[in-house]
Design an enzyme around this catalytic site. Structure first.
Site, PDB file in Angstrom:
ATOM      1  N   ASP A 196       1.037  -1.154   0.025  1.00  0.00           N
ATOM      2  CA  ASP A 196       0.056  -0.200   0.070  1.00  0.00           C
ATOM      3  C   ASP A 196       0.890   1.406   0.038  1.00  0.00           C
ATOM      4  O   ASP A 196       2.007   1.019   0.191  1.00  0.00           O
ATOM      5  CB  ASP A 196      -0.820  -0.063   1.199  1.00  0.00           C
ATOM      6  CG  ASP A 196      -1.633   1.318   1.171  1.00  0.00           C
ATOM      7  OD1 ASP A 196      -2.287   1.830   0.310  1.00  0.00           O
ATOM      8  OD2 ASP A 196      -1.918   1.859   2.390  1.00  0.00           O
ATOM      9  N   SER A 197       0.250   2.379  -0.005  1.00  0.00           N
ATOM     10  CA  SER A 197       0.998   3.560  -0.098  1.00  0.00           C
ATOM     11  C   SER A 197       1.539   3.875   1.464  1.00  0.00           C
ATOM     12  O   SER A 197       2.728   4.460   1.460  1.00  0.00           O
ATOM     13  CB  SER A 197       0.171   4.855  -0.508  1.00  0.00           C
ATOM     14  OG  SER A 197      -0.868   4.956   0.647  1.00  0.00           O
ATOM     15  N   CYS A 249      -4.278  -1.651  -1.818  1.00  0.00           N
ATOM     16  CA  CYS A 249      -4.538  -0.480  -1.934  1.00  0.00           C
ATOM     17  C   CYS A 249      -5.687  -0.208  -2.860  1.00  0.00           C
ATOM     18  O   CYS A 249      -5.408  -0.632  -4.176  1.00  0.00           O
ATOM     19  CB  CYS A 249      -3.215  -0.058  -2.474  1.00  0.00           C
ATOM     20  SG  CYS A 249      -3.443   1.673  -3.051  1.00  0.00           S
ATOM     21  N   GLU A 266      -2.171   8.498   8.723  1.00  0.00           N
ATOM     22  CA  GLU A 266      -0.593   8.166   8.684  1.00  0.00           C
ATOM     23  C   GLU A 266       0.127   8.963   9.853  1.00  0.00           C
ATOM     24  O   GLU A 266       1.006   8.486  10.401  1.00  0.00           O
ATOM     25  CB  GLU A 266      -0.016   8.824   7.316  1.00  0.00           C
ATOM     26  CG  GLU A 266      -0.309   8.045   6.105  1.00  0.00           C
ATOM     27  CD  GLU A 266       0.367   6.714   6.007  1.00  0.00           C
ATOM     28  OE1 GLU A 266       1.849   6.763   6.541  1.00  0.00           O
ATOM     29  OE2 GLU A 266      -0.085   5.778   5.746  1.00  0.00           O
ATOM     30  N   CYS A 292     -10.741   2.555   0.705  1.00  0.00           N
ATOM     31  CA  CYS A 292      -9.646   3.037   0.768  1.00  0.00           C
ATOM     32  C   CYS A 292      -9.077   2.166   2.149  1.00  0.00           C
ATOM     33  O   CYS A 292      -9.695   2.278   3.283  1.00  0.00           O
ATOM     34  CB  CYS A 292      -9.254   4.303   1.038  1.00  0.00           C
ATOM     35  SG  CYS A 292      -7.564   4.761   1.701  1.00  0.00           S
ATOM     36  N   HIS A 320      -7.137   2.632   4.266  1.00  0.00           N
ATOM     37  CA  HIS A 320      -6.508   3.435   5.303  1.00  0.00           C
ATOM     38  C   HIS A 320      -7.843   3.731   6.303  1.00  0.00           C
ATOM     39  O   HIS A 320      -7.910   3.824   7.582  1.00  0.00           O
ATOM     40  CB  HIS A 320      -6.300   4.800   5.135  1.00  0.00           C
ATOM     41  CG  HIS A 320      -4.624   4.790   4.825  1.00  0.00           C
ATOM     42  ND1 HIS A 320      -4.158   4.451   3.446  1.00  0.00           N
ATOM     43  CD2 HIS A 320      -3.524   5.425   5.381  1.00  0.00           C
ATOM     44  CE1 HIS A 320      -2.819   4.528   3.414  1.00  0.00           C
ATOM     45  NE2 HIS A 320      -2.392   5.187   4.499  1.00  0.00           N
TER      46      HIS A 320
HETATM   47  N1  DGL Z   1      -4.660   3.064   0.894  1.00  0.00           N
HETATM   48  C1  DGL Z   1      -4.829   3.345  -0.489  1.00  0.00           C
HETATM   49  C2  DGL Z   1      -6.136   2.872  -0.804  1.00  0.00           C
HETATM   50  O1  DGL Z   1      -6.864   1.967  -0.462  1.00  0.00           O
HETATM   51  C3  DGL Z   1      -4.213   4.456  -0.791  1.00  0.00           C
HETATM   52  C4  DGL Z   1      -4.415   5.864   0.058  1.00  0.00           C
HETATM   53  C5  DGL Z   1      -3.451   7.042  -0.349  1.00  0.00           C
HETATM   54  O2  DGL Z   1      -2.342   6.990  -0.236  1.00  0.00           O
HETATM   55  O3  DGL Z   1      -4.167   8.058  -0.814  1.00  0.00           O
HETATM   56  O4  DGL Z   1      -6.466   3.501  -1.865  1.00  0.00           O
END
Ligand code: DGL
Length: 272
Positions: free
Chosen positions: A10-11, A73, A152, A184, A186
């Site tokens: 993931d990011s 992600c 984050e 997402c 996160h």
């Molecule tokens: N967690 C990621 C997703 O599911 C990327 C979130 C990001 O870095 O903007 O899209």
């Protein structure tokens, strides 16, 4: 091969919500998790650049000997899943299919809303896949650009986080929703606030649940299931701080300390 790790990326820390499900459901599997913290957040970036990140990381995880790659992600899954499958010999799974399956299982005659990054919203990956399964389904989307920086930074249960939740959810017809997809990875870290704001009858759908089930099925079908002992590795392409913080608060000793690796990208012209 069955003893090889599952690669997950993931990011940033978001994909750890998928790791959490994998740890529960597949305790004998080793995981290699990559957080692309050199490039977080992904949401506001250009699709070609995002495909380059996803392909570079997928290639690297395959080179590390992973038997399967999970794009934990939604943004990468929306933009680069097909290209990644063409790039490497190991199976690659995204998370959008899990979110769609999770929503389809709970929707009745109401609507579905998807909370996601701006890039995922613009791709229309969720509405397209949901309507392919349920033609005529009412689907709403809301981009939530403040969520990833909050997660984050570890500011999960703060007043700022709840006020961001209210700002984004107030754009939606909350009373009409059968399902609210956390589109997402996160966002499940903010689920308590989202749960408070959503209508009581609305199901929160975390795509990680169906994704982990799909990983389990795929490993069994291909004779790739590991039998432990599980050895995990965490790496980050930039700062390791956010990963260390979430690891300490949510995972205790079950994951090791993150290590640094160089940022991994794939030439943009080859990403298409
Ligand atoms: N967690 C990621 C997703 O599911 C990327 C979130 C990001 O870095 O903007 O899209």
């Amino acid at each position: 091969m069955p003893g090889a790790p599952i690669g997950v990326f993931d990011s940033g820390v978001g994909g750890l919500t998928v790791v959490r499900e994998l740890l529960w459901r597949l305790p004998h599997e080793s995981l290699l998790y990559l957080a692309d913290t050199a490039h977080v957040p992904y949401g506001p970036r250009d699709p070609d650049e995002l495909r380059g990140f996803a392909l570079g990381i997928t290639q690297w995880l395959a080179e590390q000997g992973c038997k399967l790659v999970v794009m934990a992600c939604n943004t990468s899954s929306a933009l680069a899943l097909d290209a990644a499958r063409r790039l490497v010999d190991v199976p690659v799974l995204g998370v959008i299919e899990g979110g769609v399956r999770g929503a389809a299982a709970v929707v009745r005659d109401g609507a579905v809303a998807v909370l996601a990054t701006a890039a995922t919203v613009r791709s229309f990956a969720y509405p397209t896949a949901l309507r392919a399964l349920r033609p005529g389904l009412e689907v709403h989307q809301a981009a939530c650009p403040d969520f990833v920086p909050l997660v984050e930074a570890g500011r999960l249960g703060t007043p700022d986080a709840y006020s961001a939740v209210c700002d984004y959810l107030d754009q939606l017809p909350l009373a009409d929703l059968d399902a609210l997809v956390l589109g997402c990875t996160h966002y499940p870290f903010l689920a308590p606030g989202i749960r408070m704001k959503a209508a009581e009858h609305t199901h929160l759908v975390d795509p990680a649940v169906e994704t982990a089930k799909a990983v389990k099925r795929l490993l069994a079908e291909r004779g790739l299931a590991g039998s432990g002992p599980a050895r995990h590795r965490l790496v980050a392409t930039g700062s390791t701080e956010s990963v260390e913080r979430i690891k300490a608060t949510c995972f205790g000793g079950s994951l090791p300390r993150p290590e640094r690796v160089e940022p991994l990208t794939w030439p943009a012209c080859e990403a298409r």
